[in-house]
Structure formats: C-alpha cells, structure tokens
Design a protein around this motif. Structure first.
Motif, PDB file in Angstrom:
ATOM      1  N   GLN A 140       0.836  -1.212   0.000  1.00 26.75           N
ATOM      2  CA  GLN A 140       0.000   0.000   0.000  1.00 26.75           C
ATOM      3  C   GLN A 140       0.864   1.253   0.000  1.00 26.75           C
ATOM      4  N   ARG A 141       0.612   2.122  -0.956  1.00 27.50           N
ATOM      5  CA  ARG A 141       1.299   3.407  -1.028  1.00 27.50           C
ATOM      6  C   ARG A 141       0.517   4.387  -0.155  1.00 27.50           C
ATOM      7  N   LEU A 142       1.172   4.909   0.899  1.00 29.48           N
ATOM      8  CA  LEU A 142       0.524   5.815   1.843  1.00 29.48           C
ATOM      9  C   LEU A 142       0.776   7.276   1.516  1.00 29.48           C
ATOM     10  N   PHE A 143       1.942   7.557   0.985  1.00 35.25           N
ATOM     11  CA  PHE A 143       2.391   8.930   0.758  1.00 35.25           C
ATOM     12  C   PHE A 143       3.349   8.900  -0.413  1.00 35.25           C
ATOM     13  N   GLU A 144       3.299   9.936  -1.246  1.00 41.75           N
ATOM     14  CA  GLU A 144       4.281  10.039  -2.326  1.00 41.75           C
ATOM     15  C   GLU A 144       4.661  11.495  -2.505  1.00 41.75           C
ATOM     16  N   ALA A 145       5.896  11.697  -2.931  1.00 41.03           N
ATOM     17  CA  ALA A 145       6.389  13.059  -3.113  1.00 41.03           C
ATOM     18  C   ALA A 145       7.433  13.098  -4.213  1.00 41.03           C
ATOM     19  N   ARG A 146       7.455  14.203  -4.910  1.00 45.36           N
ATOM     20  CA  ARG A 146       8.548  14.521  -5.817  1.00 45.36           C
ATOM     21  C   ARG A 146       9.320  15.645  -5.137  1.00 45.36           C
ATOM     22  N   VAL A 147      10.606  15.414  -4.926  1.00 41.61           N
ATOM     23  CA  VAL A 147      11.444  16.340  -4.162  1.00 41.61           C
ATOM     24  C   VAL A 147      12.563  16.849  -5.054  1.00 41.61           C
ATOM     25  N   THR A 148      12.719  18.172  -5.077  1.00 42.53           N
ATOM     26  CA  THR A 148      13.821  18.795  -5.809  1.00 42.53           C
ATOM     27  C   THR A 148      14.816  19.332  -4.798  1.00 42.53           C
ATOM     28  N   LEU A 149      16.056  18.890  -4.930  1.00 45.43           N
ATOM     29  CA  LEU A 149      17.147  19.356  -4.083  1.00 45.43           C
ATOM     30  C   LEU A 149      18.057  20.241  -4.903  1.00 45.43           C
ATOM     31  N   VAL A 150      18.688  21.179  -4.240  1.00 50.38           N
ATOM     32  CA  VAL A 150      19.677  22.021  -4.899  1.00 50.38           C
ATOM     33  C   VAL A 150      20.981  21.921  -4.113  1.00 50.38           C
ATOM     34  N   CYS A 151      22.074  21.963  -4.833  1.00 54.72           N
ATOM     35  CA  CYS A 151      23.404  21.926  -4.239  1.00 54.72           C
ATOM     36  C   CYS A 151      23.803  23.367  -3.916  1.00 54.72           C
ATOM     37  N   LEU A 152      24.063  23.623  -2.636  1.00 57.22           N
ATOM     38  CA  LEU A 152      24.380  24.987  -2.194  1.00 57.22           C
ATOM     39  C   LEU A 152      25.801  25.087  -1.672  1.00 57.22           C
ATOM     40  N   GLY A 153      26.442  26.205  -2.024  1.00 57.14           N
ATOM     41  CA  GLY A 153      27.732  26.567  -1.456  1.00 57.14           C
ATOM     42  C   GLY A 153      27.542  27.799  -0.593  1.00 57.14           C
ATOM     43  N   PRO A 154      28.609  28.395  -0.118  1.00 55.70           N
ATOM     44  CA  PRO A 154      28.504  29.552   0.780  1.00 55.70           C
ATOM     45  C   PRO A 154      27.767  30.753   0.185  1.00 55.70           C
ATOM     46  N   THR A 155      27.756  30.872  -1.149  1.00 56.87           N
ATOM     47  CA  THR A 155      27.121  32.049  -1.761  1.00 56.87           C
ATOM     48  C   THR A 155      25.867  31.727  -2.559  1.00 56.87           C
ATOM     49  N   GLY A 156      25.401  30.479  -2.499  1.00 64.47           N
ATOM     50  CA  GLY A 156      24.205  30.113  -3.253  1.00 64.47           C
ATOM     51  C   GLY A 156      24.395  28.809  -4.005  1.00 64.47           C
ATOM     52  N   ALA A 157      23.571  28.611  -5.022  1.00 68.30           N
ATOM     53  CA  ALA A 157      23.616  27.370  -5.797  1.00 68.30           C
ATOM     54  C   ALA A 157      24.968  27.210  -6.488  1.00 68.30           C
ATOM     55  N   VAL A 158      25.482  25.992  -6.441  1.00 72.20           N
ATOM     56  CA  VAL A 158      26.762  25.655  -7.089  1.00 72.20           C
ATOM     57  C   VAL A 158      26.624  24.306  -7.780  1.00 72.20           C
ATOM     58  N   ARG A 159      27.485  24.064  -8.736  1.00 72.04           N
ATOM     59  CA  ARG A 159      27.495  22.766  -9.403  1.00 72.04           C
ATOM     60  C   ARG A 159      28.054  21.716  -8.447  1.00 72.04           C
ATOM     61  N   MET A 160      27.512  20.527  -8.552  1.00 70.20           N
ATOM     62  CA  MET A 160      28.010  19.412  -7.753  1.00 70.20           C
ATOM     63  C   MET A 160      29.400  19.025  -8.238  1.00 70.20           C
ATOM     64  N   PRO A 161      30.267  18.669  -7.307  1.00 72.42           N
ATOM     65  CA  PRO A 161      31.560  18.130  -7.739  1.00 72.42           C
ATOM     66  C   PRO A 161      31.341  16.887  -8.603  1.00 72.42           C
ATOM     67  N   ALA A 162      32.201  16.695  -9.581  1.00 75.66           N
ATOM     68  CA  ALA A 162      32.046  15.589 -10.531  1.00 75.66           C
ATOM     69  C   ALA A 162      31.959  14.236  -9.841  1.00 75.66           C
ATOM     70  N   GLU A 163      32.762  14.027  -8.788  1.00 80.19           N
ATOM     71  CA  GLU A 163      32.743  12.735  -8.110  1.00 80.19           C
ATOM     72  C   GLU A 163      31.441  12.499  -7.357  1.00 80.19           C
ATOM     73  N   VAL A 164      30.814  13.561  -6.843  1.00 76.91           N
ATOM     74  CA  VAL A 164      29.520  13.433  -6.167  1.00 76.91           C
ATOM     75  C   VAL A 164      28.451  13.127  -7.196  1.00 76.91           C
ATOM     76  N   ARG A 165      28.482  13.852  -8.289  1.00 77.38           N
ATOM     77  CA  ARG A 165      27.503  13.628  -9.365  1.00 77.38           C
ATOM     78  C   ARG A 165      27.596  12.198  -9.895  1.00 77.38           C
ATOM     79  N   ALA A 166      28.816  11.713 -10.080  1.00 77.01           N
ATOM     80  CA  ALA A 166      29.013  10.344 -10.568  1.00 77.01           C
ATOM     81  C   ALA A 166      28.482   9.322  -9.558  1.00 77.01           C
ATOM     82  N   ALA A 167      28.696   9.554  -8.281  1.00 75.22           N
ATOM     83  CA  ALA A 167      28.228   8.630  -7.250  1.00 75.22           C
ATOM     84  C   ALA A 167      26.709   8.578  -7.192  1.00 75.22           C
ATOM     85  N   LEU A 168      26.058   9.707  -7.416  1.00 76.44           N
ATOM     86  CA  LEU A 168      24.606   9.777  -7.315  1.00 76.44           C
ATOM     87  C   LEU A 168      23.883   9.303  -8.579  1.00 76.44           C
ATOM     88  N   SER A 169      24.593   9.275  -9.702  1.00 76.70           N
ATOM     89  CA  SER A 169      23.918   8.906 -10.961  1.00 76.70           C
ATOM     90  C   SER A 169      23.735   7.399 -11.097  1.00 76.70           C
TER      91      SER A 169
END
Length: 128
Positions: A99-128
């Motif tokens: 039984q599916r009780l709850f569902e969500a689509r979640v958008t995350l953003v990668c943040l650095g000290p001054t705002g949105a930043v690109r993910m490091p290549a090794e992090v992006r590769a690990a998550l893909s």
C-alpha cells in the motif's frame, strides 16, 4: 534504481486521531534521502566540511493517500528522476506492504557559501 529505508511508526509520530501527523512524512522521506545519499558513498558531513557544499530542499510536491498508524512497519522508497549540474529530482514514497501511503517529488539544490553551485564531478558520478 530504487533505494529502500525501513522504519516503524512510534507513538510520538502520531496525532490526536492516532494517525501519523502529516509533517512527519516529510521527516520520514528526509531519512530516506539521507540513507540514499549514504548508500551511494557520499559523506554529506565531509562534503560540507571540506567543500562547503550542502543539499537543500527547494521544492516538494506531496500527496497523502492513506494514513499510517502506531506500530506500522513502513518502507521509504527513493528513486532518482533527474540529476542536473546543481539539482537533483527524486521520487519518494512511504509504503506499508504493497500500500502506497504517501508520495512526493522532491527537488534538491546543491548549495555553497554564496548560493547554488554545481556538484563536484565525483559526487555527481556517485549519485547517478
């Protein structure tokens, strides 16, 4: 590839009606996301300390389908939908058996000290 995280509903998770309080589903899926990242070998604490980078929720679209109650055994599923340079889109669900009780689509953003930043290549590769 779908990741699964199991949890149990405790009394503290419920409201006066005896069902899981709506905001706690967001906590449940947060735990599922954290374990999804960890299972892919990304240490979020180290990422923050060494690179000054964190993941933050930018958007959540959620549907509450059925109630969970005290002592239910639940499974939080997490599946990657999209991986961009600085954002991640995930589909998450809270299940009780089939039984599916709850569902969500979640958008995350990668943040650095001054705002949105690109993910490091090794992090992006690990998550893909």
């Amino acid at each position: 590839m779908m990741h699964e995280f199991t949890l149990r509903v405790y009394y503290e998770d419920t409201d006066l009606a005896g069902i899981v309080y709506y905001a706690n589903y967001l906590k449940f899926i947060e735990r599922g996301r954290s374990e999804w990242v960890r299972a892919r070998g990304v240490d979020q604490g180290r990422l923050r300390t060494e690179a000054g980078i964190v993941f933050a929720v930018r958007r959540v679209e959620a549907d509450y389908l059925r109630p969970a109650v005290f002592d239910d055994a639940l499974v939080v599923t997490t599946a990657l939908v999209e991986l961009g340079g600085a954002r991640i889109v995930l589909d998450q669900a809270v299940m009780r058996g089939d039984q599916r009780l709850f569902e969500a689509r979640v958008t995350l953003v990668c943040l650095g000290p001054t705002g949105a930043v690109r993910m490091p290549a090794e992090v992006r590769a690990a998550l893909s």
